[in-house]
Write a protein that holds these residues in place. Structure first.
Motif, PDB file in Angstrom:
ATOM      1  N   THR A 102       1.256  -0.983   0.425  1.00  0.00           N
ATOM      2  CA  THR A 102      -0.052  -0.233  -0.191  1.00  0.00           C
ATOM      3  C   THR A 102       0.482   1.410   0.151  1.00  0.00           C
ATOM      4  OG1 THR A 102      -1.968  -1.228   1.119  1.00  0.00           O
ATOM      5  CG2 THR A 102      -1.640   1.143   0.791  1.00  0.00           C
ATOM      6  N   TYR A 103       0.209   2.183  -0.839  1.00  0.00           N
ATOM      7  CA  TYR A 103       1.103   3.625  -0.687  1.00  0.00           C
ATOM      8  C   TYR A 103       0.417   5.029  -0.211  1.00  0.00           C
ATOM      9  CZ  TYR A 103       2.645   7.791  -2.570  1.00  0.00           C
ATOM     10  OH  TYR A 103       3.261   9.230  -2.603  1.00  0.00           O
ATOM     11  N   TYR A 104       0.321   5.324   0.683  1.00  0.00           N
ATOM     12  CA  TYR A 104      -0.132   6.329   0.696  1.00  0.00           C
ATOM     13  C   TYR A 104       0.021   7.432   0.206  1.00  0.00           C
ATOM     14  CZ  TYR A 104      -1.760   2.695   4.458  1.00  0.00           C
ATOM     15  OH  TYR A 104      -2.206   1.884   4.747  1.00  0.00           O
ATOM     16  N   PHE A 105      -0.606   8.484   0.057  1.00  0.00           N
ATOM     17  CA  PHE A 105      -0.200   9.152  -0.608  1.00  0.00           C
ATOM     18  C   PHE A 105       0.460  10.638   0.653  1.00  0.00           C
ATOM     19  CE2 PHE A 105      -4.412   8.909  -3.227  1.00  0.00           C
ATOM     20  CZ  PHE A 105      -3.939   8.140  -3.953  1.00  0.00           C
ATOM     21  N   ASN A 106      -0.027  10.596   1.796  1.00  0.00           N
ATOM     22  CA  ASN A 106       0.492  12.110   2.162  1.00  0.00           C
ATOM     23  C   ASN A 106       1.122  10.777   3.575  1.00  0.00           C
ATOM     24  OD1 ASN A 106      -0.018  14.660   1.228  1.00  0.00           O
ATOM     25  ND2 ASN A 106      -2.236  13.621   1.719  1.00  0.00           N
ATOM     26  N   PRO A 107       2.302  11.009   4.771  1.00  0.00           N
ATOM     27  CA  PRO A 107       2.310  10.297   5.225  1.00  0.00           C
ATOM     28  C   PRO A 107       1.870  10.153   6.346  1.00  0.00           C
ATOM     29  CG  PRO A 107       4.275  12.112   5.297  1.00  0.00           C
ATOM     30  CD  PRO A 107       3.067  11.748   4.149  1.00  0.00           C
ATOM     31  N   VAL A 108       1.317   8.678   7.255  1.00  0.00           N
ATOM     32  CA  VAL A 108       0.767   8.388   8.505  1.00  0.00           C
ATOM     33  C   VAL A 108       1.434   8.330   9.244  1.00  0.00           C
ATOM     34  CG1 VAL A 108      -0.936   6.473   8.990  1.00  0.00           C
ATOM     35  CG2 VAL A 108      -0.914   6.791   6.270  1.00  0.00           C
ATOM     36  N   GLU A 109       0.914   9.191  10.734  1.00  0.00           N
ATOM     37  CA  GLU A 109       0.547   9.383  12.004  1.00  0.00           C
ATOM     38  C   GLU A 109       0.325   8.429  12.798  1.00  0.00           C
ATOM     39  OE1 GLU A 109       1.522  13.600  12.684  1.00  0.00           O
ATOM     40  OE2 GLU A 109       2.385  14.278  11.033  1.00  0.00           O
ATOM     41  N   ASP A 110       0.946   8.215  14.202  1.00  0.00           N
ATOM     42  CA  ASP A 110       0.127   7.431  14.957  1.00  0.00           C
ATOM     43  C   ASP A 110      -1.223   7.685  15.128  1.00  0.00           C
ATOM     44  OD1 ASP A 110       1.731   5.252  13.564  1.00  0.00           O
ATOM     45  OD2 ASP A 110       3.589   5.579  15.873  1.00  0.00           O
ATOM     46  N   LYS A 111      -0.982   9.582  15.720  1.00  0.00           N
ATOM     47  CA  LYS A 111      -2.015  10.073  16.727  1.00  0.00           C
ATOM     48  C   LYS A 111      -1.957   9.122  18.121  1.00  0.00           C
ATOM     49  CE  LYS A 111      -3.470  12.642  12.713  1.00  0.00           C
ATOM     50  NZ  LYS A 111      -4.683  13.935  11.739  1.00  0.00           N
ATOM     51  N   ASN A 112      -1.542   8.657  18.419  1.00  0.00           N
ATOM     52  CA  ASN A 112      -2.249   7.806  19.740  1.00  0.00           C
ATOM     53  C   ASN A 112      -3.414   6.828  19.724  1.00  0.00           C
ATOM     54  OD1 ASN A 112      -1.174   7.117  22.521  1.00  0.00           O
ATOM     55  ND2 ASN A 112      -2.454   8.327  22.974  1.00  0.00           N
ATOM     56  N   ALA A 113      -3.066   6.697  18.203  1.00  0.00           N
ATOM     57  CA  ALA A 113      -4.381   5.562  18.270  1.00  0.00           C
ATOM     58  C   ALA A 113      -3.653   4.506  17.445  1.00  0.00           C
ATOM     59  CB  ALA A 113      -5.041   5.883  16.650  1.00  0.00           C
ATOM     60  N   PRO A 114      -4.652   2.758  18.179  1.00  0.00           N
ATOM     61  CA  PRO A 114      -3.834   1.573  17.277  1.00  0.00           C
ATOM     62  C   PRO A 114      -3.584   1.605  16.314  1.00  0.00           C
ATOM     63  CG  PRO A 114      -5.737   1.795  17.830  1.00  0.00           C
ATOM     64  CD  PRO A 114      -5.846   3.694  17.892  1.00  0.00           C
ATOM     65  N   LEU A 115      -2.011   0.817  16.433  1.00  0.00           N
ATOM     66  CA  LEU A 115      -1.003   0.977  14.890  1.00  0.00           C
ATOM     67  C   LEU A 115      -1.804   0.512  13.948  1.00  0.00           C
ATOM     68  CD1 LEU A 115       2.201   0.200  16.792  1.00  0.00           C
ATOM     69  CD2 LEU A 115       1.092   2.305  16.555  1.00  0.00           C
ATOM     70  N   ALA A 116      -2.095  -0.404  14.522  1.00  0.00           N
ATOM     71  CA  ALA A 116      -3.154  -1.496  12.856  1.00  0.00           C
ATOM     72  C   ALA A 116      -4.355  -0.277  12.359  1.00  0.00           C
ATOM     73  CB  ALA A 116      -3.653  -2.952  13.019  1.00  0.00           C
ATOM     74  N   GLU A 117      -4.303   0.469  13.222  1.00  0.00           N
ATOM     75  CA  GLU A 117      -6.120   1.730  12.561  1.00  0.00           C
ATOM     76  C   GLU A 117      -5.713   3.236  12.170  1.00  0.00           C
ATOM     77  OE1 GLU A 117      -9.147   0.239  11.578  1.00  0.00           O
ATOM     78  OE2 GLU A 117      -8.200  -1.673  12.663  1.00  0.00           O
ATOM     79  N   ALA A 118      -4.333   3.275  12.440  1.00  0.00           N
ATOM     80  CA  ALA A 118      -3.723   4.490  12.224  1.00  0.00           C
ATOM     81  C   ALA A 118      -3.378   4.890  10.328  1.00  0.00           C
ATOM     82  CB  ALA A 118      -2.249   4.441  12.495  1.00  0.00           C
ATOM     83  N   ALA A 119      -4.152   3.994   9.816  1.00  0.00           N
ATOM     84  CA  ALA A 119      -4.682   4.846   8.325  1.00  0.00           C
ATOM     85  C   ALA A 119      -5.829   5.524   8.564  1.00  0.00           C
ATOM     86  CB  ALA A 119      -3.382   4.324   7.213  1.00  0.00           C
ATOM     87  N   PHE A 120      -6.681   3.800   8.812  1.00  0.00           N
ATOM     88  CA  PHE A 120      -7.773   4.759   8.569  1.00  0.00           C
ATOM     89  C   PHE A 120      -8.765   6.388  10.080  1.00  0.00           C
ATOM     90  CE2 PHE A 120     -12.196   4.142  11.035  1.00  0.00           C
ATOM     91  CZ  PHE A 120     -12.962   4.214   8.970  1.00  0.00           C
ATOM     92  N   VAL A 121      -8.051   6.189  10.853  1.00  0.00           N
ATOM     93  CA  VAL A 121      -7.720   7.296  12.014  1.00  0.00           C
ATOM     94  C   VAL A 121      -7.520   8.128  11.019  1.00  0.00           C
ATOM     95  CG1 VAL A 121      -6.873   8.923  14.048  1.00  0.00           C
ATOM     96  CG2 VAL A 121      -7.775   6.197  13.957  1.00  0.00           C
ATOM     97  N   ASN A 122      -6.454   8.210  10.073  1.00  0.00           N
ATOM     98  CA  ASN A 122      -5.536   9.520   9.538  1.00  0.00           C
ATOM     99  C   ASN A 122      -6.646  10.099   8.580  1.00  0.00           C
ATOM    100  OD1 ASN A 122      -2.705  10.503   9.966  1.00  0.00           O
ATOM    101  ND2 ASN A 122      -3.258   8.459  10.928  1.00  0.00           N
ATOM    102  N   ARG A 123      -7.447   8.712   7.877  1.00  0.00           N
ATOM    103  CA  ARG A 123      -7.895   8.905   6.823  1.00  0.00           C
ATOM    104  C   ARG A 123      -7.159   9.254   5.405  1.00  0.00           C
ATOM    105  NH1 ARG A 123     -13.634  13.004   7.873  1.00  0.00           N
ATOM    106  NH2 ARG A 123     -13.849  12.297   9.995  1.00  0.00           N
ATOM    107  N   ALA A 124      -5.813   8.260   5.158  1.00  0.00           N
ATOM    108  CA  ALA A 124      -5.273   8.492   5.155  1.00  0.00           C
ATOM    109  C   ALA A 124      -5.757   7.852   3.396  1.00  0.00           C
ATOM    110  CB  ALA A 124      -3.899   7.341   5.175  1.00  0.00           C
TER     111      ALA A 124
END
Length: 260
Positions: A52-74
């Motif tokens: 998977t390639y994300y258009f912008n860097p994904v940050e953890d934002k203190n979210a579960p690591l497995a769900e970081a991309a979804f929480v970031n709306r990546a």
């Protein structure tokens, strides 16, 4: 502001920026292996890989690591392949897709396409199946996605399109996060799936899932776990208990993923 204070402020800001980016990622790649053992018939093995390639860097934002991309709306593009061998049947699948969270809004769109080839070793049979899907969604509250769409297929001797409905929600229960998912396809498919993951901490989750498809007369219940052994590397495993055409089977899978 004196020079010492200014230098200290610049150093602190630079350190904070470096720490944020140290935990950010823009690519995720992974590989997995699986095994299925039916009560009657041949057992089989599978191997898959994807990225998977994300258009912008994904940050953890203190979210579960497995769900970081979804929480970031990546927003992202992704692709993968699966190679399966069971008895006389070889099945190879190649697919790709895109997820796009519309900037400065709560809207979401996605699309996927895949091609599967079925080849029998002891018979002159070689069938192809193309599947595709498209969704539009909305996030009415943070971390809750509701999406509707359509899923279609085009086989050598059949084709069709069915409507779909899906929901995903990452939230807190007490001090711990949970991920809840549900989906359905209506019409010829009559397909349903449910999944839930409980995060013991942001790096470790355990979960369960259920899948049912009336068209293929297949249903399966599974339990799984995923652990990030580092901030960017995870290992996961799953055990499934299923039934297809009144034939019980067990399935086993392991996978590893890395982010950078």
């Amino acid at each position: 502001m004196n020079k010492l204070t200014l230098a200290t402020a610049i150093l602190a800001a630079s350190s904070s920026f470096a720490m944020v980016n140290a935990n950010a990622y823009q690519f995720e790649v992974g590989a997995g292996a699986g095994y299925v053992d039916p009560d009657n018939g041949d057992s089989g093995s599978a191997f898959d890989l994807g990225g998977t390639y994300y258009f912008n860097p994904v940050e953890d934002k203190n979210a579960p690591l497995a769900e970081a991309a979804f929480v970031n709306r990546a927003s992202n593009v992704h692709a993968g392949a699966t190679f399966q061998d069971q008895g006389d049947l070889d099945t190879n699948t190649y697919g790709a897709g895109v997820e796009y969270f519309v900037p400065n809004s709560n809207f979401y769109v996605s699309g996927d396409i895949a091609k599967t080839n079925y080849e029998y070793d002891d018979a002159d049979i070689d069938n192809d199946l193309t599947t595709y899907s498209a969704e539009v969604g909305y996030l009415p509250v943070p971390n809750l996605l509701i999406a509707v769409g359509a899923r279609g297929w085009d086989a050598d001797d059949d084709d069709g399109v069915d409507p779909t409905l899906r929901a995903k929600y990452v939230t807190q229960i007490g001090d711990n996060a949970v991920n809840l998912e549900a989906g359905a396809a209506f019409g010829d498919l009559d397909e349903y799936n449910l999944a839930a993951d409980y995060f013991i901490d942001n790096s470790f989750s355990v979960g369960a899932d259920y899948y049912s498809n009336d068209l293929t007369d297949n249903s399966e219940f599974g339990i799984n776990a995923r652990k990030f052994i580092t901030q960017n590397t995870s290992l996961e495993g799953r055990v499934g208990f299923g039934d297809t055409n009144d034939n019980d089977y067990n399935s086993f899978g392991i996978a590893a993923k890395h982010r950078f």
